[in-house]
Design a protein around this motif. Structure first.
Motif, PDB file in Angstrom:
ATOM      1  N   LYS A 271       0.768  -1.259   0.047  1.00 15.67           N
ATOM      2  CA  LYS A 271       0.103  -0.039   0.024  1.00 15.67           C
ATOM      3  C   LYS A 271       0.735   1.290   0.140  1.00 15.67           C
ATOM      4  N   ARG A 272       2.092   1.391   0.740  1.00  9.47           N
ATOM      5  CA  ARG A 272       2.814   2.277   0.666  1.00  9.47           C
ATOM      6  C   ARG A 272       3.470   2.560  -0.791  1.00  9.47           C
ATOM      7  N   GLU A 273       3.673   1.490  -1.480  1.00 10.31           N
ATOM      8  CA  GLU A 273       4.289   1.635  -2.861  1.00 10.31           C
ATOM      9  C   GLU A 273       3.311   2.332  -3.805  1.00 10.31           C
ATOM     10  N   GLU A 274       1.889   2.003  -3.421  1.00 10.76           N
ATOM     11  CA  GLU A 274       0.744   2.653  -3.878  1.00 10.76           C
ATOM     12  C   GLU A 274       0.627   3.997  -3.763  1.00 10.76           C
ATOM     13  N   GLY A 275       1.255   4.648  -3.098  1.00  8.24           N
ATOM     14  CA  GLY A 275       1.316   6.123  -2.303  1.00  8.24           C
ATOM     15  C   GLY A 275       0.489   6.482  -1.126  1.00  8.24           C
ATOM     16  N   TYR A 276      -0.221   5.153  -0.620  1.00 11.26           N
ATOM     17  CA  TYR A 276      -1.104   5.639   0.689  1.00 11.26           C
ATOM     18  C   TYR A 276      -0.473   5.776   1.933  1.00 11.26           C
ATOM     19  N   ARG A 277      -0.808   6.267   2.904  1.00 14.08           N
ATOM     20  CA  ARG A 277      -0.225   6.366   4.165  1.00 14.08           C
ATOM     21  C   ARG A 277      -0.835   5.066   4.874  1.00 14.08           C
ATOM     22  N   VAL A 278       0.109   4.452   5.538  1.00 11.60           N
ATOM     23  CA  VAL A 278      -0.446   3.217   6.270  1.00 11.60           C
ATOM     24  C   VAL A 278       0.085   3.017   7.574  1.00 11.60           C
ATOM     25  N   GLY A 279      -0.991   2.654   8.425  1.00 16.74           N
ATOM     26  CA  GLY A 279      -0.711   2.374   9.770  1.00 16.74           C
ATOM     27  C   GLY A 279      -0.846   0.677  10.181  1.00 16.74           C
ATOM     28  N   ILE A 280      -0.115   0.498  11.304  1.00 16.55           N
ATOM     29  CA  ILE A 280       0.062  -0.935  11.775  1.00 16.55           C
ATOM     30  C   ILE A 280      -0.301  -0.626  13.247  1.00 16.55           C
ATOM     31  N   ILE A 281      -1.385  -1.659  13.779  1.00 20.94           N
ATOM     32  CA  ILE A 281      -1.771  -1.652  15.173  1.00 20.94           C
ATOM     33  C   ILE A 281      -1.092  -3.282  15.695  1.00 20.94           C
ATOM     34  N   GLY A 282      -0.295  -3.065  16.707  1.00 22.70           N
ATOM     35  CA  GLY A 282       0.451  -4.287  17.286  1.00 22.70           C
ATOM     36  C   GLY A 282       0.179  -4.372  18.803  1.00 22.70           C
ATOM     37  N   THR A 283       0.850  -5.224  19.311  1.00 26.44           N
ATOM     38  CA  THR A 283       1.031  -5.337  20.578  1.00 26.44           C
ATOM     39  C   THR A 283       2.660  -5.183  21.184  1.00 26.44           C
ATOM     40  N   ASP A 284       2.850  -4.926  22.358  1.00 22.92           N
ATOM     41  CA  ASP A 284       4.347  -4.778  22.760  1.00 22.92           C
ATOM     42  C   ASP A 284       5.171  -5.589  22.388  1.00 22.92           C
ATOM     43  N   GLU A 285       4.811  -6.824  22.268  1.00 19.66           N
ATOM     44  CA  GLU A 285       5.610  -8.092  21.991  1.00 19.66           C
ATOM     45  C   GLU A 285       6.106  -8.125  20.603  1.00 19.66           C
ATOM     46  N   ASN A 286       5.216  -7.533  19.825  1.00 24.91           N
ATOM     47  CA  ASN A 286       5.779  -7.597  18.079  1.00 24.91           C
ATOM     48  C   ASN A 286       6.099  -6.314  17.451  1.00 24.91           C
ATOM     49  N   ILE A 287       5.604  -5.081  18.355  1.00 23.01           N
ATOM     50  CA  ILE A 287       5.476  -3.746  17.721  1.00 23.01           C
ATOM     51  C   ILE A 287       7.027  -3.461  17.072  1.00 23.01           C
ATOM     52  N   LEU A 288       8.154  -3.669  17.505  1.00 21.48           N
ATOM     53  CA  LEU A 288       9.231  -3.334  16.899  1.00 21.48           C
ATOM     54  C   LEU A 288       9.609  -4.171  15.634  1.00 21.48           C
ATOM     55  N   ALA A 289       8.777  -5.309  15.154  1.00 17.40           N
ATOM     56  CA  ALA A 289       9.150  -5.761  13.905  1.00 17.40           C
ATOM     57  C   ALA A 289       8.184  -5.268  12.783  1.00 17.40           C
ATOM     58  N   TYR A 290       7.482  -4.318  12.950  1.00 15.58           N
ATOM     59  CA  TYR A 290       6.684  -3.557  11.842  1.00 15.58           C
ATOM     60  C   TYR A 290       7.538  -2.573  11.055  1.00 15.58           C
ATOM     61  N   GLN A 291       6.763  -2.409   9.982  1.00 13.01           N
ATOM     62  CA  GLN A 291       7.415  -1.162   9.187  1.00 13.01           C
ATOM     63  C   GLN A 291       6.218  -0.463   8.458  1.00 13.01           C
ATOM     64  N   ALA A 292       5.960   0.819   8.808  1.00 14.97           N
ATOM     65  CA  ALA A 292       4.614   1.574   8.295  1.00 14.97           C
ATOM     66  C   ALA A 292       5.099   3.051   8.642  1.00 14.97           C
ATOM     67  N   ASP A 293       4.161   3.850   8.121  1.00 15.86           N
ATOM     68  CA  ASP A 293       4.154   5.223   8.168  1.00 15.86           C
ATOM     69  C   ASP A 293       3.911   5.480   9.926  1.00 15.86           C
ATOM     70  N   VAL A 294       2.712   4.797  10.226  1.00 14.72           N
ATOM     71  CA  VAL A 294       2.424   4.899  11.684  1.00 14.72           C
ATOM     72  C   VAL A 294       2.302   3.625  12.249  1.00 14.72           C
ATOM     73  N   ILE A 295       2.962   3.386  13.455  1.00 11.95           N
ATOM     74  CA  ILE A 295       3.054   1.975  13.891  1.00 11.95           C
ATOM     75  C   ILE A 295       2.606   2.248  15.598  1.00 11.95           C
ATOM     76  N   ILE A 296       1.440   1.877  16.208  1.00 10.59           N
ATOM     77  CA  ILE A 296       0.927   1.937  17.571  1.00 10.59           C
ATOM     78  C   ILE A 296       0.963   0.741  18.060  1.00 10.59           C
ATOM     79  N   SER A 297       1.225   0.589  19.327  1.00 12.69           N
ATOM     80  CA  SER A 297       0.959  -0.752  20.290  1.00 12.69           C
ATOM     81  C   SER A 297      -0.206  -0.258  21.043  1.00 12.69           C
ATOM     82  N   MET A 298      -1.057  -1.331  21.271  1.00 12.49           N
ATOM     83  CA  MET A 298      -2.346  -1.377  22.233  1.00 12.49           C
ATOM     84  C   MET A 298      -1.823  -1.666  23.447  1.00 12.49           C
ATOM     85  N   GLY A 299      -0.679  -2.246  23.740  1.00 10.02           N
ATOM     86  CA  GLY A 299      -0.054  -2.693  24.959  1.00 10.02           C
ATOM     87  C   GLY A 299       0.085  -3.942  24.957  1.00 10.02           C
ATOM     88  N   SER A 300       0.771  -4.659  26.112  1.00 10.05           N
ATOM     89  CA  SER A 300       1.243  -5.799  26.355  1.00 10.05           C
ATOM     90  C   SER A 300      -0.016  -7.062  26.075  1.00 10.05           C
TER      91      SER A 300
END
Length: 355
Positions: A271-300
Motif C-alpha cells: 500500500k505504501r508503494e501505491e502512495g497510501y499512508r499506512v498504519g499498523i496496530i500491534g502489541t508490545d511483544e511484536n511492535i518493533l518488527a513492523y514497518q509502516a508510516d504509523v505504528i502504534i501498540s495497544m499494549g502488552s
C-alpha cells in the motif's frame, strides 16, 4: 449551539463547586437536553430516557439509526420498578452480582418507556454504572438516563472528553470531563427476557463470570459471525451496524505470530508503494518488527485490561495522523480478549485475513 466543557473529577463531588457543576448538568437533562458524561466503560451521551423527544435528540446528535436501541442508566434498584416488568429470579441474581458495573441487562419494558428509547422494541436495556460522576448525575437528575456512547455513529467510542468534543462540538450543550475512563470498551449486554442469560454483546464481564452466578449462559449467534442482515431488528446496541470504525480502511490479520508479522509488513509495503499512508496496530511483544508510516501498540498481551483501555484511542490516533489503510494484529478470543476482538472486528467491518 455552543458546547460547554466542564471538568469534574471524583474528588470534586465532595465540594460545593463540584455539586454546582452537576446541578447544571442535571438541570439540562430535566429540560430534555443532551449531556455527555463519563462512565467506567466509555463516555455516554445522556438524555431523559422516559421522554421520546429527548431520546430523539440523542439519535440526531449521533446520526444514529432509529432502530438501534439505547441503554437506560439507573443509580438505584428502586428505579427498575418504573421501567421494567416480569423480572425473573435469575435476572435479579445477575443484577445483584454485577451492579453497579459494566453489565447491561435486557428486560421486558413497561409501557411508560417510549419506543423511541428502545428502538421500537418491547424490551429495554438497563445498566447501573459504577462511576461516581455518572451515579451522582443520575441521582441529581432523578430520572433514568438513556445514554449510548458519546461519539458520532460508527466512530470509535470516546474514552476521553476531547474525543467527545471532536464528535459532538456544536451538537450538544454540555460535556462533563471526568478524565480518561477505566475499562475503555462498552458493557457486556445480556438478554434476560428468558430464563437463561444470552450474551448479545461481549464485554468486561465474561461468560465464565456470568456462569458462576447463573448457569446455562449462551452467546447469540448474531454476534459470532459477520454483520447482521439489513432486514433484521437489533436486540441490543451494537449488534447490527458498523461500529468503532476509523476513517481508514482496516483489516484484521490472524494466525501464527511470525506469519502475521510477515503478512502485515507485506501488505503495508504494497500500500505504501501505491502512495497510501499506512498504519499498523500491534502489541508490545511484536511492535518493533513492523514497518509502516504509523505504528502504534495497544499494549502488552499480558495485560488485556490495558489493551481495552487503549483500543479506541489508538483508532482515533490513526485518524488524527491521516492513515488511509490500517492493518491490525488479532488478540485471541479467550476470556476478556473475546470482547476486544469483537470491537476490532467491527472496527474493521469484518475484514479478516487468516494466514
Amino acid at each position: 449551539m455552543k458546547t460547554e466543557l466542564i471538568q469534574i473529577k471524583e474528588e470534586d463531588l465532595q465540594t460545593t463547586k463540584g455539586q454546582r457543576k452537576l446541578d447544571a448538568a442535571a438541570a439540562l437533562l430535566q429540560k430534555g437536553e443532551v449531556v455527555a458524561f463519563p462512565t467506567e466503560t466509555v463516555y455516554g451521551l445522556g438524555a431523559d430516557g422516559m421522554h421520546a423527544e429527548s431520546s430523539k435528540k440523542i439519535y440526531e446528535a449521533k446520526g444514529r439509526p432509529s432502530d438501534n436501541p439505547l441503554i437506560l442508566h439507573i443509580a438505584e434498584f428502586e428505579q427498575l420498578s418504573g421501567i421494567a416488568c416480569d423480572i425473573s429470579d435469575n435476572a435479579w441474581k445477575i443484577m445483584k452480582a454485577f451492579w453497579p458495573g459494566p453489565m447491561t441487562i435486557i428486560l421486558k419494558k413497561k409501557p411508560e418507556v417510549p419506543k423511541e428509547t428502545t428502538g421500537g422494541l418491547d424490551t429495554v436495556a438497563i445498566r447501573m454504572p459504577n462511576h461516581p460522576v455518572a451515579r451522582e448525575l443520575i441521582l441529581k437528575a432523578n430520572l433514568p438516563i438513556a445514554a449510548p456512547s458519546a461519539n458520532r455513529s460508527g466512530r470509535p467510542s470516546p474514552t476521553l472528553a476531547r474525543h467527545v468534543m471532536e464528535d459532538m462540538n456544536g451538537r450538544i450543550p454540555m460535556i462533563l470531563d471526568g478524565g480518561k475512563v477505566g475499562i475503555g470498551i462498552e458493557s457486556t449486554i445480556i438478554d434476560m427476557t428468558g430464563e437463561n442469560p444470552v450474551i448479545l454483546r461481549p464485554g468486561y464481564i465474561t461468560p465464565e463470570m456470568i456462569d458462576q452466578v447463573v448457569a446455562g449462559v449462551s452467546i447469540d449467534p448474531a454476534i459470532l459471525g459477520g454483520p447482521m442482515a439489513a432486514n433484521l431488528k437489533p436486540k441490543a446496541p451494537g449488534m447490527k451496524y458498523r461500529h468503532y470504525a476509523p476513517s481508514g480502511d482496516m483489516t484484521l490479520v490472524e494466525g501464527e505470530p511470525e506469519k502475521v508479522i510477515s503478512k502485515i509488513n507485506a501488505l503495508a509495503s504494497e500500500k505504501r508503494e501505491e502512495g497510501y499512508r499506512v498504519g499498523i496496530i500491534g502489541t508490545d511483544e511484536n511492535i518493533l518488527a513492523y514497518q509502516a508510516d504509523v505504528i502504534i501498540s495497544m499494549g502488552s498481551r499480558k495485560d488485556p485490561e490495558n489493551i481495552a483501555a487503549n483500543l479506541y484511542g489508538t483508532l482515533r490516533e490513526m485518524d488524527e495522523r491521516g492513515v488511509q489503510f490500517i492493518f491490525s494484529e488479532s488478540v485471541g478470543e479467550e476470556k476478556f480478549y473475546g470482547a476486544i476482538r469483537n470491537r476490532i472486528l467491527k472496527a474493521a467491518g469484518y475484514q479478516v485475513l487468516k494466514v
